[in-house]
Design an enzyme around this catalytic site. Structure first.
Site, PDB file in Angstrom:
ATOM      1  N   SER A  97     -10.064  -0.241   7.057  1.00  0.00           N
ATOM      2  CA  SER A  97      -9.416  -0.125   5.747  1.00  0.00           C
ATOM      3  C   SER A  97      -8.714  -1.375   5.254  1.00  0.00           C
ATOM      4  O   SER A  97      -8.276  -1.421   4.105  1.00  0.00           O
ATOM      5  CB  SER A  97      -8.419   1.043   5.761  1.00  0.00           C
ATOM      6  OG  SER A  97      -9.106   2.264   5.848  1.00  0.00           O
ATOM      7  N   LYS A 149       0.853  -1.189   0.000  1.00  0.00           N
ATOM      8  CA  LYS A 149       0.000   0.000   0.000  1.00  0.00           C
ATOM      9  C   LYS A 149       0.886   1.235   0.000  1.00  0.00           C
ATOM     10  O   LYS A 149       1.876   1.290   0.722  1.00  0.00           O
ATOM     11  CB  LYS A 149      -0.899  -0.033   1.238  1.00  0.00           C
ATOM     12  CG  LYS A 149      -1.891   1.104   1.353  1.00  0.00           C
ATOM     13  CD  LYS A 149      -2.796   0.881   2.577  1.00  0.00           C
ATOM     14  CE  LYS A 149      -3.839   1.982   2.703  1.00  0.00           C
ATOM     15  NZ  LYS A 149      -4.774   1.714   3.826  1.00  0.00           N
ATOM     16  N   SER A 203      -9.409   1.824   2.944  1.00  0.00           N
ATOM     17  CA  SER A 203      -8.570   2.549   2.015  1.00  0.00           C
ATOM     18  C   SER A 203      -7.521   1.663   1.341  1.00  0.00           C
ATOM     19  O   SER A 203      -6.815   2.122   0.443  1.00  0.00           O
ATOM     20  CB  SER A 203      -7.855   3.686   2.756  1.00  0.00           C
ATOM     21  OG  SER A 203      -6.992   3.157   3.760  1.00  0.00           O
TER      22      SER A 203
END
Length: 458
Positions: free
Chosen positions: A174, A75, A150
């Site tokens: 997330s 990420k 996210s």
């Protein structure tokens, strides 16, 4: 497509080349990512260099373990030395860290091969946004659908089979949200189990780092490399790290499961397919030896309100300088959500932290007679990506933030498929540092069902 466990066995038997595996992932990304937008940046040269090193260890009989030669990605809030880390934002479009995040380093030390940096919501908070330097990630089950956030790129890339696992972060859901909507497995570990050093923060008292993968067994391998004390993270726990993979064999026999039925039936009613998946899962877990009872926790809305006040206040404290100096470099979703944090007073924040302690105490008391909890991970199947509202998390409380408020480990696993063939899911929650027990329950469920045999049609 292989799981990590399958690929690791073939690599150990010298039947699968780490170099060919990495190249296959890069080729799949080249073929699919124009539609998925899961990656901010592919890094083929360092990836293939790492794969060649893994193959040399394979040939020499000196593999470092089950992650050696396995393609993953990070990420894009995880700092990577010499490789841009953007947080999917124009604020950091050209930022190149001089160091790796602790978990990036430990995964590399375990032999994992990073293929690149993955899309996120802006600074793990603002999305899905269409006014940023890079587009939002799309769901491989239907590219007109939302991935949740996210850790959106990680969810999409794992589900599409580009990578076998990846890193995520979870401040209010997330990891578990994208795992749910993309039909994969993702665990938010106990607060403090995985160090956050070198991961761009959102709200430090709620932030968790953790892995995402196709199966729960694969999560056990990844979590093994990510967990451990790091003195550079003030919230890092000094707690023994068990053998997560070995613990999978314990299953759920004798475990007491409490169903937080009011969360997904009354507080925020879930879709029919989600409800059916949970009820079917309870049948499976009972058959595997668990006892199941209903448990009543504080209302979901109380957790959501408390968590949101803490989150937006802490997020604004981090971003205040940029909000005052260069607000135009944020996307609209991020800018407006941060602006809400500017309205939270010190008294509001302290009262939210007091309420947090009360919610934790009430949760501990309510769960005295059970080992694990089950509720939904998401309210239903993935919605259209253009229909996601800016304030969706305030319109209705989500199922994930309660366990950021408490810091307890929580896992999302796929429980079947609903409208349009889209995945649905449930959340398995444990008490602090029973991450191994949470994974064992998820693994037992996956072994007794066939949902891992079905991949997105992309």
């Amino acid at each position: 497509m292989y799981s990590i466990a399958q690929a690791a066995a073939l690599i150990a038997a010298k039947k699968l080349s780490p170099v060919e595996l990495a190249q296959a992932g890069l080729d799949r990304a080249a073929a699919l990512d124009g539609r998925l937008h899961a990656f901010i940046r592919l890094t083929p040269e360092p990836a293939l260099a790492a794969a060649r090193a893994a193959e040399a260890r394979q040939m020499a009989g000196s593999l470092r373990g089950p992650l050696d030669g396995i393609p993953i990605a990070h990420k894009d809030i995880y700092c990577t030395a010499g490789i841009p880390t953007t947080a999917h934002s124009a604020q950091l479009e050209h930022f190149i860290p001089g160091h790796d995040a602790t978990t990036v380093r430990t995964l590399a030390q375990a032999g994992a091969v990073s293929l690149g940096k993955l899309a996120t919501h802006e600074f793990a908070f603002g999305g899905p946004s269409f006014d940023l330097p890079w587009p939002p990630a799309r769901n491989p089950w239907d590219t007109e659908r939302f991935t949740a956030g996210s850790s959106s790129g990680t969810g999409a890339a794992v589900a599409a089979g580009i990578i076998m696992g990846g890193t995520g972060s979870d401040t209010g859901g997330s990891i578990r949200g994208p795992a749910a909507l993309c039909g994969i497995a993702g665990i938010k570990p106990t607060y403090g189990l995985c160090p956050r050093t070198g991961i761009l923060p959102l709200a430090q008292t709620l932030d968790h780092a953790g892995p995402m993968a196709w199966t729960v067994e694969d999560l056990a391998f990844l979590l093994q490399a990510m967990a451990g004390h790091d003195a550079a993270d003030p919230a890092s726990a000094r707690h023994p790290v068990p053998d997560f993979h070995a613990a999978l064999a314990s299953g759920v026999r004798g475990r007491r499961i409490g169903v937080v039925r009011h969360f997904h039936e009354r507080d925020n009613p879930a879709s029919p397919a989600t409800l059916r998946g949970i009820e079917d899962a309870l049948v499976v877990l009972r058959a595997a030896g668990a006892t199941v009872t209903d448990v009543t926790l504080p209302p979901l809305a109380e957790f959501n309100a408390t968590g949101w006040v803490i989150l937006i206040a802490e997020a604004f404290a981090i971003h205040e300088g940029w909000m005052r100096g260069s607000p135009e470099k944020y996307g609209e979703f991020m800018r407006h959500r941060l602006a809400l944090g500017a309205l939270v007073t010190g008294a509001d924040y302290l009262q939210a932290q007091r309420r947090r302690r009360d919610l934790i105490n009430r949760t501990v008391a309510a769960t005295a007679g059970v080992d694990l909890l089950i509720t939904a991970s998401a309210v239903g199947e993935a919605p259209p990506i253009h229909a996601v509202a800016k304030w969706a998390s305030l319109d209705a409380p989500n199922f994930t933030i309660p366990f950021n408020v408490t810091g307890w480990p929580a896992l999302s696993v796929c429980t079947g498929f609903g409208v349009g063939g889209l995945p649905v899911s449930m959340q398995i929650v444990g008490k602090p540092f029973d991450d191994a027990g949470v994974l064992a329950a998820g693994h037992a469920f996956e072994r007794a069902t066939d949902f891992r045999a079905r991949r997105p049609p992309i």
